[in-house]
Design a protein around this motif. Structure first.
Motif, PDB file in Angstrom:
ATOM      1  N   PHE A  56      59.402  41.959  43.066  1.00 12.48           N
ATOM      2  CA  PHE A  56      58.120  41.272  42.876  1.00 12.48           C
ATOM      3  C   PHE A  56      58.276  39.766  42.681  1.00 12.48           C
ATOM      4  O   PHE A  56      57.313  39.018  42.839  1.00 12.48           O
ATOM      5  N   THR A  57      59.470  39.312  42.352  1.00 16.19           N
ATOM      6  CA  THR A  57      59.691  37.868  42.245  1.00 16.19           C
ATOM      7  C   THR A  57      60.384  37.316  43.488  1.00 16.19           C
ATOM      8  O   THR A  57      60.665  36.124  43.556  1.00 16.19           O
ATOM      9  N   GLY A  58      60.662  38.201  44.444  1.00 17.47           N
ATOM     10  CA  GLY A  58      61.321  37.782  45.679  1.00 17.47           C
ATOM     11  C   GLY A  58      60.515  38.173  46.901  1.00 17.47           C
ATOM     12  O   GLY A  58      59.414  37.679  47.129  1.00 17.47           O
ATOM     13  N   GLY A  59      61.036  39.144  47.666  1.00 20.83           N
ATOM     14  CA  GLY A  59      60.383  39.532  48.906  1.00 20.83           C
ATOM     15  C   GLY A  59      59.037  40.193  48.738  1.00 20.83           C
ATOM     16  O   GLY A  59      58.242  40.236  49.683  1.00 20.83           O
ATOM     17  N   GLY A  60      58.748  40.698  47.534  1.00 20.46           N
ATOM     18  CA  GLY A  60      57.469  41.369  47.292  1.00 20.46           C
ATOM     19  C   GLY A  60      56.436  40.516  46.595  1.00 20.46           C
ATOM     20  O   GLY A  60      55.443  41.053  46.065  1.00 20.46           O
ATOM     21  N   LYS A  61      56.615  39.203  46.595  1.00 21.36           N
ATOM     22  CA  LYS A  61      55.638  38.325  45.936  1.00 21.36           C
ATOM     23  C   LYS A  61      54.228  38.523  46.468  1.00 21.36           C
ATOM     24  O   LYS A  61      53.253  38.383  45.738  1.00 21.36           O
ATOM     25  N   ALA A  62      54.124  38.830  47.740  1.00 22.01           N
ATOM     26  CA  ALA A  62      52.799  38.936  48.369  1.00 22.01           C
ATOM     27  C   ALA A  62      52.005  40.143  47.877  1.00 22.01           C
ATOM     28  O   ALA A  62      50.801  40.229  48.145  1.00 22.01           O
ATOM     29  N   VAL A  63      52.658  41.065  47.164  1.00 21.76           N
ATOM     30  CA  VAL A  63      51.944  42.238  46.639  1.00 21.76           C
ATOM     31  C   VAL A  63      52.187  42.395  45.136  1.00 21.76           C
ATOM     32  O   VAL A  63      52.031  43.486  44.585  1.00 21.76           O
TER      33      VAL A  63
END
Length: 282
Positions: A56-63
Motif C-alpha cells: 500500500f505504500t508502493g505499487g498499491g498506492k492507487a488502491v
C-alpha cells in the motif's frame, strides 16, 4: 476535533490527500485484502502484515485504504488521515464519489482471505477471527460521528447495493454494499460491541434518512422532528408550530440545536443527519 490518526496505529502517510464530500453522513467501508484464494480443503497461510504495508505504500498506492487491520494481532497501519478520501473502492465518473462520500469515509482493509491459516488453524470468515483491536477502530469511527449500524444489513458474501441508501444513511458498509463496485467482501463480520454514545435510547424513533427533510418534503418525520425541537427548547422560529410540511423555520430551529452541540459550517446546515436525530432524543 477527533483524532485524524487512529491512536496506536503505525503511520505511513501518503501525500496525495484530498477532501471528502462532507454534505453526506459519516461512514466506514470494510474490505478484506483477499490476497490469496484458499478452500476449506486447502487452507493457505495468512500473508504477512508488513508485506501489505509495503504494497500500500508502493505499487498499491492507487488502491490504498485509510487503515490496514490485522484481526489476529490487533496491529493497524494508517495511510491517510480521517478527513481525506482514500482509494480502495471503484469511483466511476458521473455518479456518487464513492471514495469521498461523507464527513468522513473511512476505509478499512482487514488482513484476511477465506480459509486463511494462522498458527495452524483455518478461518472461514472475519467473524471467526479474534477481532483484536476492533473496539479501538469502532471507538475512533464513533468519534467522527459514525453510528454503530449497517444501513443495508450486516454483510454476507452476496452483494447488496442501493445508491439512494448510500447517499442518505451514515454507518458501516461492506465493499459489497458500495455503489459502482462489483466485489462481495468482506463477508460476515464480528458483531459490533454495544455503544451507548451512538445508540438511541429505547423507544426513540429510528432515523428516517436525510431524504425525509428539505424543501418540498411533507411527512410524519418532519412533524416528529418539530415536536421534539419544541420539547428540547429549540422552537423560536416557529410562528404557528411544527407541521408535516418542511419549512425554513424547521431548518433554523435545527441550526440552533446543532450550534448548541458546538457544530459549525456544514455540520450545522439545519438538515438532520443520524447524529443530530440521535442527540435530539438523548
Amino acid at each position: 476535533m477527533p483524532d485524524l490518526w487512529l491512536p496506536g496505529a503505525e503511520r505511513h502517510p501518503l501525500s496525495d490527500t484530498a477532501p471528502t464530500d462532507t454534505q453526506y453522513d459519516p461512514r466506514v467501508i470494510w474490505h478484506i485484502t483477499w490476497d490469496k484464494n484458499a478452500t476449506a480443503a486447502k487452507p493457505a497461510d495468512l500473508v504477512a502484515f508488513d508485506k501489505l504495508v509495503q504494497y500500500f505504500t508502493g505499487g498499491g498506492k492507487a488502491v490504498a485504504p485509510h487503515l490496514l487491520w490485522d484481526p489476529f494481532t490487533g496491529r493497524t497501519a494508517q495511510f491517510y488521515p480521517a478527513n481525506s478520501r482514500s482509494k480502495s473502492v471503484v469511483d466511476l465518473a458521473g455518479g456518487t464519489r464513492t471514495n469521498r462520500t461523507g464527513k468522513v469515509c473511512l476505509q478499512v482493509e482487514t488482513l484476511f482471505f477465506p480459509y486463511c491459516r494462522v498458527n495452524g488453524k483455518s478461518y472461514a470468515t472475519v467473524r471467526d477471527t479474534p477481532a483484536k483491536g476492533l473496539d479501538k477502530i469502532l471507538a475512533w469511527a464513533r468519534s467522527w460521528g459514525v453510528p454503530d449500524v449497517w444501513p443495508m444489513g450486516a454483510p454476507t458474501w452476496k452483494a447488496n447495493r442501493s445508491e439512494q441508501m448510500w447517499e442518505t444513511e451514515g454507518g458501516h458498509y461492506g465493499h459489497g454494499q458500495t455503489p459502482e463496485n462489483t466485489h462481495t467482501d468482506p463477508g460476515p463480520m464480528p458483531k459490533w460491541p454495544t455503544s451507548t454514545s451512538t445508540t438511541p435510547k429505547p423507544g426513540s424513533p429510528a432515523f428516517p434518512g436525510r431524504s425525509a427533510f428539505g424543501p418540498g418534503k411533507s411527512n410524519a418525520s418532519i412533524l416528529l422532528l418539530g415536536q421534539q425541537l419544541v420539547r428540547k427548547g429549540y422552537s423560536k422560529h416557529y410562528r404557528v408550530g411544527p407541521s408535516r410540511d418542511w419549512g425554513e423555520a424547521d431548518r433554523l430551529n435545527v441550526v440552533d440545536f446543532q450550534h448548541a452541540q458546538k457544530w459549525t459550517g456544514s455540520d450545522a446546515d439545519g438538515y438532520p443527519g443520524p447524529e443530530t436525530w440521535r442527540r435530539l432524543w438523548v
